[in-house]
Scaffold this active site. Structure first.
Site, PDB file in Angstrom:
ATOM      1  N   ASP A  14      41.268  72.577 -51.626  1.00 26.96           N
ATOM      2  CA  ASP A  14      41.855  71.590 -50.706  1.00 26.96           C
ATOM      3  C   ASP A  14      42.491  70.414 -51.447  1.00 26.96           C
ATOM      4  O   ASP A  14      42.226  69.243 -51.111  1.00 26.96           O
ATOM      5  CB  ASP A  14      40.774  71.038 -49.748  1.00 26.96           C
ATOM      6  CG  ASP A  14      39.933  72.106 -49.074  1.00 26.96           C
ATOM      7  OD1 ASP A  14      40.491  73.147 -48.705  1.00 26.96           O
ATOM      8  OD2 ASP A  14      38.712  71.888 -48.919  1.00 26.96           O
ATOM      9  N   GLU A 221      44.398  74.353 -39.435  1.00 28.76           N
ATOM     10  CA  GLU A 221      43.749  73.260 -40.180  1.00 28.76           C
ATOM     11  C   GLU A 221      44.672  72.848 -41.329  1.00 28.76           C
ATOM     12  O   GLU A 221      45.800  73.322 -41.441  1.00 28.76           O
ATOM     13  CB  GLU A 221      42.381  73.701 -40.724  1.00 28.76           C
ATOM     14  CG  GLU A 221      42.440  74.858 -41.707  1.00 28.76           C
ATOM     15  CD  GLU A 221      41.067  75.382 -42.115  1.00 28.76           C
ATOM     16  OE1 GLU A 221      40.032  74.893 -41.625  1.00 28.76           O
ATOM     17  OE2 GLU A 221      41.032  76.315 -42.939  1.00 28.76           O
TER      18      GLU A 221
HETATM   19  O1  FUB Z   1      36.880  73.123 -47.793  1.00 31.41           O
HETATM   20  C1  FUB Z   1      36.324  73.269 -46.502  1.00 31.41           C
HETATM   21  C2  FUB Z   1      37.379  73.652 -45.519  1.00 31.41           C
HETATM   22  O2  FUB Z   1      37.993  74.874 -45.909  1.00 31.41           O
HETATM   23  C3  FUB Z   1      38.534  72.701 -45.421  1.00 31.41           C
HETATM   24  O3  FUB Z   1      38.231  71.508 -44.754  1.00 31.41           O
HETATM   25  C4  FUB Z   1      39.513  73.578 -44.748  1.00 31.41           C
HETATM   26  O4  FUB Z   1      40.820  73.086 -44.720  1.00 31.41           O
HETATM   27  C5  FUB Z   1      39.368  74.849 -45.546  1.00 31.41           C
HETATM   28  O5  FUB Z   1      40.121  74.830 -46.721  1.00 31.41           O
END
Ligand code: FUB
Length: 318
Positions: A14, A221
């Site tokens: 991320d 997301e």
């Molecule tokens: O790293 C945890 C979660 O996985 C992140 O918040 C999402 O975007 C995904 O990458």
């Protein structure tokens, strides 16, 4: 450094990249091995701290500045320090991060430092009115800051389709509009929302909201915002179809018109990125699971160069 795992002594994911003081700073999640079960809730993403990294240039060493924030220092947080972002305004650096509160609900916190690498001092409470995950903070040319955020399933955005948390919330199916990401203007001190966060629309070429069934294009997301030639580029992950896509607007609140895919699926379930200009070139920071040989929650950051065509479309990464 391009296209190879950038950091190999820790698992990182991320990546939110920014240029501060002429250097590249990277604010990733810090993945770790865990006994937590693997499920759609994302329990396996069981992170407890953040490290900040910097690079003087793309060919040079990556410096690990050590622990910048730990969950044990955040009074309101229980667990799962997920994808963070950072911002600079008026002499201070801000680290924004999601975590589950003591009631199991994801909130977004902020921590402050005089230095881009931290350490960061967290505020005692999460940001008022914050919910869900994946904050991406964008400071516009007029110095106004906005936070884009949200993520469905483990990120709980489907539980917030109203003012109250609804544990029974689920992702809609079929021809109805897809769940939308959220944006809120920040206060001058960068610590709170200056307004109630609102949804941002992502529409197709006919101006129609993307549909819930359109898993190849709908928001899941990993919000990111950047500006190129005066246009706002909102990019995101489609989650279960594993694309990084983008949509553009002439307004930071949208509506954003779907523009296409930037990155095809990588090794691992999640895909999450940032886009930054550095030394007159544009780069995509993202992760995959090369080092762990495909373990979804043990990821590594990579950098790819990206290009625009003459109309400002981002060319898909080959
Ligand atoms: O790293 C945890 C979660 O996985 C992140 O918040 C999402 O975007 C995904 O990458």
């Amino acid at each position: 450094m391009l296209n190879k795992p950038l950091i190999s002594h820790l698992y990182t994911a991320d990546p939110s990249a920014h240029v501060f003081e002429g250097k590249l700073y990277i604010y990733p999640s810090h993945d770790r091995e865990t006994d937590q079960p693997t499920n759609d809730n994302g329990d396996q993403y069981d992170m407890v701290d953040y490290h900040v990294f910097s690079m003087d240039d793309l060919e040079g060493e990556v410096t690990d500045h050590g622990v910048a924030l730990s969950v044990e220092d955040v009074a309101w947080a229980d667990k799962q320090l997920w994808a963070p972002d950072a911002a600079y305004k008026d002499g201070k650096y801000y680290l924004y991060f999601p975590a589950r509160d003591k009631g199991g609900i994801f909130r977004i916190g902020v921590a402050v430092s005089d230095r881009p690498e931290g350490p960061f001092s967290p505020e005692p409470e999460p940001m008022k009115g914050s919910f869900s995950i994946d904050p991406a903070t964008f400071v516009d040319d007029d110095n106004q800051a906005y936070m884009y955020f949200g993520g469905i399933w483990g990120g709980q955005l489907q539980n917030w389709q109203g003012d109250e948390y609804n544990p029974a919330g689920s992702e809609p199916e079929g021809d109805v509009p897809a769940i939308l990401p959220v944006v809120g203007k920040l206060t001058d001190d960068m610590k709170e929302f200056a307004e109630k966060p609102r949804e941002i629309e992502i529409v197709d070429e006919n101006g129609e909201l993307l549909k819930a069934s359109d898993h190849d294009r709908r928001f899941f997301e990993a919000s990111w915002m950047h500006k190129y030639n005066g246009r706002y580029y909102f990019s995101y992950s489609t989650g279960d179809t594993h694309y990084i896509c983008y949509a553009t607007s002439d307004n930071p609140y949208g509506p954003f018109v779907y523009g296409g895919r930037i990155l095809e699926p990588v090794l691992g379930w999640t895909t999450h990125h940032s886009i930054v200009e550095f030394q007159d070139r544009w780069f995509l920071f993202h992760h995959d699971c090369e080092i762990s040989d495909g373990v979804n929650h043990l990821r590594n950051v990579k950098i790819k160069e990206i290009f625009y065509d003459s109309e400002g479309n981002i060319l898909p990464v080959v």
